[in-house]
Design a protein around this motif. Structure first.
Motif, PDB file in Angstrom:
ATOM      1  N   SER A 152     -14.323   3.023  18.691  1.00  0.00           N
ATOM      2  CA  SER A 152     -14.036   3.999  19.737  1.00  0.00           C
ATOM      3  C   SER A 152     -12.557   3.966  20.068  1.00  0.00           C
ATOM      4  O   SER A 152     -11.866   2.961  19.824  1.00  0.00           O
ATOM      5  N   VAL A 153     -12.064   5.071  20.635  1.00  0.00           N
ATOM      6  CA  VAL A 153     -10.643   5.182  20.969  1.00  0.00           C
ATOM      7  C   VAL A 153     -10.335   4.296  22.174  1.00  0.00           C
ATOM      8  O   VAL A 153     -10.976   4.432  23.223  1.00  0.00           O
ATOM      9  N   PRO A 154      -9.397   3.364  22.088  1.00  0.00           N
ATOM     10  CA  PRO A 154      -9.059   2.507  23.225  1.00  0.00           C
ATOM     11  C   PRO A 154      -8.208   3.251  24.251  1.00  0.00           C
ATOM     12  O   PRO A 154      -7.482   4.191  23.902  1.00  0.00           O
ATOM     13  N   LEU A 155      -8.311   2.843  25.497  1.00  0.00           N
ATOM     14  CA  LEU A 155      -7.546   3.451  26.583  1.00  0.00           C
ATOM     15  C   LEU A 155      -6.519   2.454  27.097  1.00  0.00           C
ATOM     16  O   LEU A 155      -6.819   1.268  27.263  1.00  0.00           O
ATOM     17  N   HIS A 156      -5.314   2.964  27.380  1.00  0.00           N
ATOM     18  CA  HIS A 156      -4.231   2.127  27.877  1.00  0.00           C
ATOM     19  C   HIS A 156      -3.900   2.524  29.314  1.00  0.00           C
ATOM     20  O   HIS A 156      -3.841   3.715  29.635  1.00  0.00           O
ATOM     21  N   ILE A 157      -3.682   1.529  30.175  1.00  0.00           N
ATOM     22  CA  ILE A 157      -3.225   1.751  31.543  1.00  0.00           C
ATOM     23  C   ILE A 157      -2.137   0.725  31.844  1.00  0.00           C
ATOM     24  O   ILE A 157      -2.048  -0.309  31.162  1.00  0.00           O
ATOM     25  N   PRO A 158      -1.291   0.972  32.871  1.00  0.00           N
ATOM     26  CA  PRO A 158      -0.289  -0.034  33.240  1.00  0.00           C
ATOM     27  C   PRO A 158      -0.962  -1.294  33.758  1.00  0.00           C
ATOM     28  O   PRO A 158      -2.030  -1.241  34.377  1.00  0.00           O
ATOM     29  N   SER A 159      -0.340  -2.424  33.501  1.00  0.00           N
ATOM     30  CA  SER A 159      -0.910  -3.686  33.992  1.00  0.00           C
ATOM     31  C   SER A 159      -0.919  -3.736  35.517  1.00  0.00           C
ATOM     32  O   SER A 159      -1.751  -4.436  36.110  1.00  0.00           O
ATOM     33  N   SER A 160      -0.029  -2.977  36.171  1.00  0.00           N
ATOM     34  CA  SER A 160      -0.001  -2.958  37.643  1.00  0.00           C
ATOM     35  C   SER A 160      -1.222  -2.290  38.243  1.00  0.00           C
ATOM     36  O   SER A 160      -1.476  -2.428  39.448  1.00  0.00           O
ATOM     37  N   ALA A 161      -1.991  -1.550  37.444  1.00  0.00           N
ATOM     38  CA  ALA A 161      -3.172  -0.857  37.975  1.00  0.00           C
ATOM     39  C   ALA A 161      -4.364  -1.782  38.123  1.00  0.00           C
ATOM     40  O   ALA A 161      -5.367  -1.404  38.749  1.00  0.00           O
ATOM     41  N   LEU A 162      -4.303  -2.974  37.573  1.00  0.00           N
ATOM     42  CA  LEU A 162      -5.438  -3.892  37.643  1.00  0.00           C
ATOM     43  C   LEU A 162      -5.547  -4.532  39.023  1.00  0.00           C
ATOM     44  O   LEU A 162      -4.543  -4.904  39.637  1.00  0.00           O
ATOM     45  N   VAL A 163      -6.772  -4.656  39.486  1.00  0.00           N
ATOM     46  CA  VAL A 163      -7.064  -5.328  40.757  1.00  0.00           C
ATOM     47  C   VAL A 163      -8.053  -6.447  40.459  1.00  0.00           C
ATOM     48  O   VAL A 163      -9.137  -6.199  39.912  1.00  0.00           O
ATOM     49  N   PHE A 164      -7.675  -7.681  40.808  1.00  0.00           N
ATOM     50  CA  PHE A 164      -8.566  -8.810  40.573  1.00  0.00           C
ATOM     51  C   PHE A 164      -8.869  -9.476  41.913  1.00  0.00           C
ATOM     52  O   PHE A 164      -7.975  -9.955  42.596  1.00  0.00           O
ATOM     53  N   ASP A 165     -10.132  -9.456  42.296  1.00  0.00           N
ATOM     54  CA  ASP A 165     -10.562 -10.059  43.552  1.00  0.00           C
ATOM     55  C   ASP A 165     -11.923 -10.703  43.349  1.00  0.00           C
ATOM     56  O   ASP A 165     -12.349 -10.950  42.219  1.00  0.00           O
ATOM     57  N   GLN A 166     -12.614 -10.966  44.481  1.00  0.00           N
ATOM     58  CA  GLN A 166     -13.907 -11.628  44.376  1.00  0.00           C
ATOM     59  C   GLN A 166     -14.947 -10.796  43.645  1.00  0.00           C
ATOM     60  O   GLN A 166     -15.983 -11.320  43.205  1.00  0.00           O
TER      61      GLN A 166
END
Length: 397
Positions: free
Chosen positions: A308-322
């Motif tokens: 499948s075609v992979p999707l790219h986003i900026p690393s700043s868009a990631l949110v890591f929480d509980q």
């Protein structure tokens, strides 16, 4: 008469002027009140707008279906044979130094083994002795058999002589085998090349003590066939399914900074090294021109095949929480919706996702802290909008 009418005209003008002045004053008052009311409304609207967080959104970038990955690798000869001695002795001579090309069966060195020569002479003498004893036993048995008719010898003696002959023949065979073994060992006094190749190492010299077998000592010579090279590369476990047997790879080496060499994936270890989390793969590389050297470092660019075609986003868009790893998206009515995602590759500034969002999702490039699902936001900029989405919005407008 004219003097009596002037005061009447003046009073009328003064009355009209007063009415106009009062009307103007009222108009100014009303206009001021309305202006203040409009300002208050606009100020309230502006304040309300500022209370809604402003965000910048991006559309995921569709990466190529066939991507590449760069990994360090090592070049090795397709065939490599360390040459050890099979006999003890001293090196009598050698004829091929490092870099010399050799043919299969060509003598490259000779060992002087006097102890082995003496053992072979002794073995041949023992064989001759056993053969003589067997011959005598055979003649004796034949003579005894001629005396059976006259009852001069018993059958017991004939049986004993027959057994003795069989024993002597077995001893002859054992001695013959020993002679052939020593002759075979004597043949190893000449060191020969096992295949066509190049001498890539020489660790001995004339007069050096030679011990049979490998042991802890280095090999006398190393012969390598470099017409074709093996390229070994350790592929991270995540990418192993994307590297297929038969896939192409591009090899670059420090000594040729402007050139690349094509290789083909030939084999995979089909196992993950527990210490590194990687799988070793082997590529075949044509080196008929002899430009590349075994043992050298190489940069290996492998072609990854994805379903499948992979999707790219900026690393700043990631949110890591509980709640895990997520991205904040904006719904059509400008509300926040968090979606869980999985990372396929960390490309530094960009992240390649294994799933969780689609091309049509508007992803907040840098989500503010404290946001929750359903919160209203104000989109101030949009980047990377797909043409299909633009067309749909144009139709709606």
């Amino acid at each position: 008469m004219p003097t009596e009418k002037r005061p009447t005209v003046s009073r009328r003008k003064l009355g009209i002027f007063g009415v106009v002045a009062v009307a103007g004053a009222l108009t100014l008052v009303v206009s001021g009140i309305r202006a203040r009311e409009d300002s208050s409304v606009k100020l309230k609207e502006w304040t309300d707008e500022q209370a809604v967080p402003a965000v910048a959104v991006i559309y995921p970038d569709a990466g190529p279906l066939t991507a590449t990955i760069d990994l360090p690798g090592r070049l090795e000869a397709y065939y490599r044979a360390p040459i050890f001695a099979r006999v003890n002795g001293y090196l009598k001579s050698w004829s091929k130094d490092i870099g010399a090309r050799v043919k299969a069966g060509e003598v490259i060195a000779e060992i002087d083994a006097p102890d082995l020569d003496q053992q072979l002479l002794q073995a041949r003498a023992d064989l001759a002795n056993q053969q003589a004893s067997a011959k005598l036993s055979e003649v004796t048995l034949a003579r005894r058999k001629t005396l059976i008719a006259s009852n001069f010898v018993s059958m017991q003696e004939i049986d004993e002589r027959t057994a003795d002959l069989a024993n002597k023949n077995a001893a002859v065979n054992a001695s013959q085998a020993n002679v052939e073994r020593l002759e075979a060992l004597a043949g190893y006094k000449k060191i020969t090349a096992p295949f066509d190749g190049i001498v890539t190492a020489r660790n001995t010299d004339v007069g050096a003590l030679i011990n049979a077998g490998g042991g802890s000592s280095p090999p006398m010579f190393i012969i390598s066939d470099i017409k074709k090279l093996r390229v070994y590369v350790n592929v991270p476990q995540t990418y192993v399914p994307s590297v297929k047997i038969g896939a192409k790879g591009m090899i670059s080496v420090p000594e040729y900074p402007t050139r690349t060499f094509e290789a083909t994936v030939e084999a995979s270890a089909q196992a993950v090294d527990v210490t590194s989390g990687t799988t070793q793969m082997q590529l075949g590389l044509d080196n008929s021109a002899g430009e590349l050297m075994p043992g050298g470092f190489a940069n290996v660019r492998l072609v990854l095949q994805r379903e499948s075609v992979p999707l790219h986003i900026p690393s700043s868009a990631l949110v890591f929480d509980q709640k895990g790893l997520r991205v904040a998206t904006v719904t059509p009515d400008n509300k926040i919706l968090f979606k869980p995602v999985k990372i396929a590759r960390d490309l530094g500034r960009d992240i390649e996702l294994a799933g969780g969002i689609s091309l049509d999702d508007r992803v907040i490039s840098t989500p503010p802290d404290g946001m929750a699902d359903g919160d209203a936001v104000r989109v101030v900029s949009t980047k990377g909008r797909p043409s299909s989405v633009s067309t749909k919005q144009g139709e709606k407008g």
